[in-house]
Design an enzyme around this catalytic site. Structure first.
Site, mmCIF file in Angstrom:
data_model
loop_
_atom_site.group_PDB
_atom_site.id
_atom_site.type_symbol
_atom_site.label_atom_id
_atom_site.label_comp_id
_atom_site.label_asym_id
_atom_site.label_seq_id
_atom_site.Cartn_x
_atom_site.Cartn_y
_atom_site.Cartn_z
ATOM 1 N N ASP A 129 19.720 15.777 -27.441
ATOM 2 C CA ASP A 129 20.201 16.402 -28.670
ATOM 3 C C ASP A 129 20.761 15.332 -29.609
ATOM 4 O O ASP A 129 21.165 14.256 -29.160
ATOM 5 C CB ASP A 129 21.330 17.402 -28.369
ATOM 6 C CG ASP A 129 20.846 18.572 -27.524
ATOM 7 O OD1 ASP A 129 19.624 18.824 -27.500
ATOM 8 O OD2 ASP A 129 21.703 19.208 -26.886
HETATM 9 N N1 URA Z 1 21.334 19.171 -22.118
HETATM 10 C C1 URA Z 1 21.841 19.387 -23.342
HETATM 11 O O1 URA Z 1 22.473 20.389 -23.583
HETATM 12 N N2 URA Z 1 21.601 18.459 -24.294
HETATM 13 C C2 URA Z 1 20.917 17.318 -24.068
HETATM 14 O O2 URA Z 1 20.766 16.500 -24.976
HETATM 15 C C3 URA Z 1 20.415 17.103 -22.787
HETATM 16 C C4 URA Z 1 20.638 18.046 -21.810
#
Ligand code: URA
Length: 261
Positions: A129
């Site tokens: 993310d």
């Molecule tokens: N889980 C999440 O919520 N975000 C990420 O970036 C990776 C795993």
């Protein structure tokens, strides 16, 4: 920016048969040089004409001559050319940057690469993310990326997270059994280790799949909020602690071999 090149890694990262096949394959000199970013075919033609390209210590006279890129010593302006088919980069992705190769507005991880690496057109193998930091593999090797991302392979991904609220043994149990998310999907079992429990807890999480916002959604389903998230491992590949956010380096031959296995 850290960019430690990993010379000759190509010899060790392939299956035995394909290494010898690859080493035997000759390619046009201009193709070899343009692949590693020396210039366009037209520019290379000029370099050759100017006598700036040498093959095995002899001046190259024809940009179309065939060379063995893994065996022949190729130099441009007396600097050796390191041929590689693909590139494999470990990045400590910083927060605020998208795991993508392009975006009309926002900064993307490939914007952080030096031109000498960008020329291979690497892409992120998997996504973090925008607000997640940590280990991101960028490669031009679609086959390897496909293997790593295959949902059938269940490659473990390890994260460290700060959580608002006290993480308890009940949460560990929930991770062990699988957690039903808001859309009804029940996750595969994961591992949760409490590194610090308190009003703000620190945990290490291992998951074996990669659903959208998975860890944030798992904690949300448990009534808790992820306030920071960092990936530290993916399969055999561990984030180099010497890489500051935004820095990257090429994988070592050992890292690459383990990953390919
Ligand atoms: N889980 C999440 O919520 N975000 C990420 O970036 C990776 C795993």
């Amino acid at each position: 920016m850290k960019t430690r090149p990993c010379a000759m890694m190509f010899f060790v990262n392939q299956e035995k048969e394909s290494v010898s096949q690859m080493k035997k394959k000759s390619l046009r000199l201009d193709k070899v040089l343009s692949h590693v970013g020396i210039g366009t075919r037209k520019e290379i033609k000029k370099l050759v004409k100017a006598g700036r390209v040498r093959v095995n210590d002899e001046p190259a006279t024809d940009p179309g001559m065939h060379v063995f890129p893994f065996e022949d010593e190729i130099e441009v302006d007396h600097r050796p050319v390191l041929y590689r088919e693909h590139i494999y980069l470990m990045m400590n992705k910083p927060q605020g940057v998208l795991s993508a190769t392009e975006d009309a507005v926002q900064e993307v991880v490939t914007d952080l690469l030096e031109p000498e690496h960008r020329v291979f057109s690497p892409f992120p193998a998997g996504r973090l993310d925008k607000d997640t930091e940590g280990l991101l593999l960028l490669t031009s090797d679609g086959k390897l990326a496909h293997q790593l991302l295959s949902p059938k392979k269940h490659i473990p991904k390890v994260y460290v997270a700060d959580i608002e609220g006290e993480v308890t043994d009940n949460d560990i149990h929930a991770f062990q059994t699988g957690i039903t998310l808001e859309d009804g999907y029940t996750t595969m079992p994961g591992d949760l280790h409490i590194l610090h429990a308190g009003p703000r807890s620190t945990v290490e999480i291992t998951i074996y799949e990669g659903k959208f916002h998975q860890i944030k959604r798992m904690f949300r389903a448990l009534g808790k909020k992820v306030v920071s998230l960092k990936r530290i491992r993916m399969g055999s590949l561990e984030l180099d602690p010497d890489l500051a956010p935004g820095e990257y380096r090429e994988l070592t031959a050992e890292e690459l071999n383990k990953l390919i296995k």
